[in-house]
Motif scaffolding. Structure first.
Motif, PDB file in Angstrom:
ATOM      1  N   ILE A  59       0.815  -1.237  -0.147  1.00 52.41           N
ATOM      2  CA  ILE A  59       0.068  -0.214  -0.005  1.00 52.41           C
ATOM      3  C   ILE A  59       0.805   1.362   0.010  1.00 52.41           C
ATOM      4  CG2 ILE A  59      -1.803   1.473   1.288  1.00 52.41           C
ATOM      5  CD1 ILE A  59      -3.002  -1.088   2.043  1.00 52.41           C
ATOM      6  N   TYR A  60       1.888   1.275   0.830  1.00 51.43           N
ATOM      7  CA  TYR A  60       2.612   2.518   0.965  1.00 51.43           C
ATOM      8  C   TYR A  60       3.635   2.839  -0.072  1.00 51.43           C
ATOM      9  CZ  TYR A  60       0.120   2.932   5.542  1.00 51.43           C
ATOM     10  OH  TYR A  60      -0.643   3.242   6.546  1.00 51.43           O
ATOM     11  N   GLU A  61       4.122   1.629  -0.629  1.00 48.74           N
ATOM     12  CA  GLU A  61       4.880   2.019  -1.779  1.00 48.74           C
ATOM     13  C   GLU A  61       4.348   2.294  -2.980  1.00 48.74           C
ATOM     14  OE1 GLU A  61       8.032   2.165  -0.817  1.00 48.74           O
ATOM     15  OE2 GLU A  61       7.474   1.636   1.203  1.00 48.74           O
ATOM     16  N   ASN A  62       2.998   2.004  -3.095  1.00 52.01           N
ATOM     17  CA  ASN A  62       2.192   2.441  -4.107  1.00 52.01           C
ATOM     18  C   ASN A  62       1.036   3.401  -4.274  1.00 52.01           C
ATOM     19  OD1 ASN A  62       3.424   0.306  -6.379  1.00 52.01           O
ATOM     20  ND2 ASN A  62       2.513  -1.265  -4.426  1.00 52.01           N
ATOM     21  N   ARG A  69      -2.252  10.500  -1.787  1.00 57.19           N
ATOM     22  CA  ARG A  69      -1.343  11.335  -1.406  1.00 57.19           C
ATOM     23  C   ARG A  69      -1.950  12.618  -1.008  1.00 57.19           C
ATOM     24  NH1 ARG A  69       3.786   9.252  -2.100  1.00 57.19           N
ATOM     25  NH2 ARG A  69       3.866   8.137  -4.043  1.00 57.19           N
ATOM     26  N   VAL A  70      -2.997  13.155  -1.725  1.00 62.63           N
ATOM     27  CA  VAL A  70      -3.872  14.108  -1.391  1.00 62.63           C
ATOM     28  C   VAL A  70      -4.538  13.969  -0.064  1.00 62.63           C
ATOM     29  CG1 VAL A  70      -6.014  15.505  -1.778  1.00 62.63           C
ATOM     30  CG2 VAL A  70      -4.389  14.757  -3.618  1.00 62.63           C
ATOM     31  N   GLN A  71      -4.889  12.631   0.293  1.00 63.85           N
ATOM     32  CA  GLN A  71      -5.649  12.484   1.563  1.00 63.85           C
ATOM     33  C   GLN A  71      -4.472  12.687   2.526  1.00 63.85           C
ATOM     34  OE1 GLN A  71      -8.752  12.166   1.631  1.00 63.85           O
ATOM     35  NE2 GLN A  71      -8.459  12.414  -0.550  1.00 63.85           N
ATOM     36  N   GLY A  76       3.127   8.716   5.965  1.00 66.36           N
ATOM     37  CA  GLY A  76       2.644  10.213   6.132  1.00 66.36           C
ATOM     38  C   GLY A  76       3.334  10.770   7.419  1.00 66.36           C
ATOM     39  N   ALA A  77       3.795  12.003   7.297  1.00 64.14           N
ATOM     40  CA  ALA A  77       4.500  12.879   8.294  1.00 64.14           C
ATOM     41  C   ALA A  77       4.085  12.702   9.498  1.00 64.14           C
ATOM     42  CB  ALA A  77       4.835  14.176   7.818  1.00 64.14           C
ATOM     43  N   HIS A  78       2.596  12.494   9.664  1.00 63.79           N
ATOM     44  CA  HIS A  78       2.006  12.409  10.899  1.00 63.79           C
ATOM     45  C   HIS A  78       2.419  11.254  11.920  1.00 63.79           C
ATOM     46  CE1 HIS A  78      -0.676  10.558   8.062  1.00 63.79           C
ATOM     47  NE2 HIS A  78      -1.162   9.687   9.286  1.00 63.79           N
TER      48      HIS A  78
END
Lengths: 286, 321
Positions: free
Chosen positions: B50-53, B59-61, B270-272
């Motif tokens: 999921i995170y590599e694709n 990304r907007v989310q 994500g940064a969070h």
């Protein structure tokens, strides 16, 4: 007599009946967008597309503007061959461009070049809202930036007539970046002592309003022109309030201190001529 | 309540299941260690998958995640001695913009950024990170001061856009943005811009003319919001997802279009997920950029800035007949 009938010059079009109004022959007659009066197209063009009845300033094709401004035979066009690519491969974009090219006989939404106004040389960029609503994509940004650079190289004043709905959606963020590109060009030009005059015509909104249109040493506008950053509908939806009719007109901007002057189209050449003269006088003295 | 994004639901569900099994094992006699390790392996694969694709819409989310770190979060972690200052000296103080001075790696800098709120009350105070003209004029005042005292400027970009309001128009939103673009072009100190969340239109760009433009991996930079684009292009704001694909607004898109310098790696998911680690990633890039720019003369700096913007755009030439 038959002869009298033919020689009689009619200066005014008679007001047609209601049913006739809906049936205006294309190209021959034109209805004023504001007062709805009908005129011969030729008559309107002769009057610089300003309604002889109510004074409404209709949009002006770029080459007509140039002809109204520069001394005959002095204008030399720059970068005419630049044309839009489709960098984002946006669906239908190329077709839309082609249609507008045929409709307007322009390659893009801005014409740049240099000529003489009452014998004083100046460079100019004239936007044309008939081409993709005058929106700014890569070509518009590039032509304006090149014109400013050239003006700097040749120590010419730079005059811009803006007419634009803002950024060109089909070029996405590339179109946004034209705001910075043109602004960086203006900064260099201005730091070198260049004179820039911006004349905002209807409409000047969004990214064009928020970049070069607002960056003249003198910022002028034509009467009634729509000038602003955000669209009326967006603002009304955001603040949930109806906006006054005169919101974002040239007169509104003048009242709020955002313009130097609102100038009627018939007076623009004279004002520019005087302004160039005053600036030249300074140069001659120094 | 943690906000769970649509695309990461399978991961969250599996993670919860594993946690459940772990508690169960602890409380009972049955040993499920094997099952748990199989599931953990599966989770790892799923996360990778999921995170590599991530799709642009994913990304907007992430960029819009309610817990996404803001300018002040990064300031706290990246700088020392931060002093925030207020006001544009013309009209008021816009809390959608923060500005001040601080030290980075022990050296003085000016820091400016859009500032969102994280909960409703703060968001109202900060106008959801959408500045009025006074915000841009406050920013410019600080930039001029940075130039006077030879401090590099670091800008954090994080806004849906400049505020579309009546008062904003009356006070010259267009002029304020335009002025910043032009003035930033001529500032004789290094300017580094980092898009940390949403970079929306002219309101973002007004902090975005610099010598280095970096984007966090999951941030976006666009001429119009995906919803706005969909409404304009297809008269249907529901087609935002399609608009995101078409408009090319991710960090990878902008890198490919040759607009930004570097994509700053984000913490997985994500940064969070880990603000501290994320600040570390940003810090590393800031150090490199400041070192590189610090060696340039003022003339070279401005010349390079012009060349950087001059090349942006894509067009063709007609054959002259």
């Amino acid at each position: 007599m038959l002869k009298d009938f033919f020689s009689k010059k009619r200066k005014y079009a008679s007001i047609p009946r209601e049913e006739a109004k809906q049936d205006i022959p294309q190209g021959l007659m034109q209805k004023c967008k504001n007062c709805q009066k009908i005129f011969y197209r030729k008559e309107l063009i002769k009057n610089l597309n300003v309604c002889p009845n109510c004074g409404y300033h209709h949009q002006m094709p770029a080459y007509d503007r140039i002809a109204s401004l520069f001394d005959e035979g002095t204008f030399e066009e720059w970068d005419k061959e630049l044309t839009s690519a489709n960098p984002l491969r946006f669906p239908d974009y190329e077709d839309k461009l082609e249609k507008d090219r045929q409709k307007t006989e322009l390659n893009e939404a801005v014409v740049t070049g240099a000529g003489e106004i009452d014998g004083k040389k100046a460079s100019v960029a004239v936007m044309d809202s008939r081409f993709r609503m005058g929106s700014m994509g890569s070509v518009v940004g590039e032509k304006i930036a090149r014109a400013i650079e050239k003006a700097g190289e040749h120590s010419l004043p730079f005059i811009i007539f803006t007419a634009s709905g803002g950024a060109r959606m089909q070029e996405g963020v590339l179109s946004l970046m034209q705001m910075s590109k043109t602004s960086v060009a203006i900064q260099r030009f201005s730091a070198g002592g260049g004179l820039m005059v911006s004349i905002m015509t209807n409409p000047t909104t969004g990214g064009v309003s928020a970049s070069f249109a607002s960056l003249g040493d003198y910022n002028f506008a034509e009467p009634g022109a729509l000038i602003g950053f955000a669209g009326r509908r967006v603002i009304e939806q955001t603040i949930r309030e109806k906006l006054p009719d005169d919101f974002q007109t040239a007169e509104f901007q003048l009242k709020h201190g955002q313009l130097d002057k609102v100038i009627a189209r018939h007076d623009i050449k004279q004002t520019l001529s005087t302004l160039l003269d005053i600036h030249q006088a300074r140069e001659e003295r120094s | 309540m943690k906000q769970v994004l649509e695309f990461e639901k399978p991961v969250v569900e599996l993670r919860e299941k594993i946690a459940e099994l772990k508690t169960y094992t602890e409380d009972s006699e049955i040993d499920l260690t094997d099952e748990i390790s199989t599931m953990e392996k599966r989770l790892e694969n799923l996360e990778n998958d999921i995170y590599e694709n991530l799709k642009p819409w994913d990304r907007v989310q992430i960029a819009r995640h309610s817990e996404r770190p803001t300018t002040l979060d990064y300031i706290e972690l990246l700088f020392t001695d931060f002093l925030e200052f207020h006001g544009d000296r013309l009209y008021g103080d816009d809390e959608a913009m923060v500005a001040g001075i601080a030290k980075f790696d022990g050296k003085p800098v000016t820091v400016i950024g859009h500032q969102r709120g994280k909960e409703t009350k703060e968001n109202i105070r900060r106008n959801f990170g959408m500045p009025h003209p006074e915000g841009y004029r406050k920013a410019l005042r600080h930039m001029k001061q940075a130039e006077k005292f030879h401090r590099p400027i670091i800008c954090f970009i994080d806004t849906k856009g400049a505020y579309p309001g009546k008062a904003a128009e009356e006070r010259g939103q267009s002029e304020a943005i335009a002025r910043n673009l032009m003035e930033m072009a001529g500032l004789q100190v290094p300017i580094i811009c980092v898009v940390i969340g949403e970079g929306g239109s002219g309101g973002a760009l007004a902090l975005g003319v610099g010598d280095k433009i970096h984007m966090l991996e999951n941030s976006t930079y666009s001429v119009i919001s995906p919803e706005g684009a969909a409404a304009l292009l297809w008269k249907d704001s529901g087609q935002a997802q399609r608009a995101v694909e078409t408009m090319k607004i991710t960090s990878y898109d902008l890198k490919e279009l040759n607009i930004i310098d570097e994509i700053i790696q984000e913490v997985r998911g994500g940064a969070h997920r880990d603000v501290k680690q994320q600040a570390g990633y940003i810090g590393k890039v800031l150090t490199d950029s400041l070192n590189e720019l610090g060696d340039l003369s003022k003339e070279d700096l401005l010349e390079k800035r012009w060349e950087k913007y001059k090349q942006i755009g894509d067009y063709a030439e007609l054959d002259s007949e």
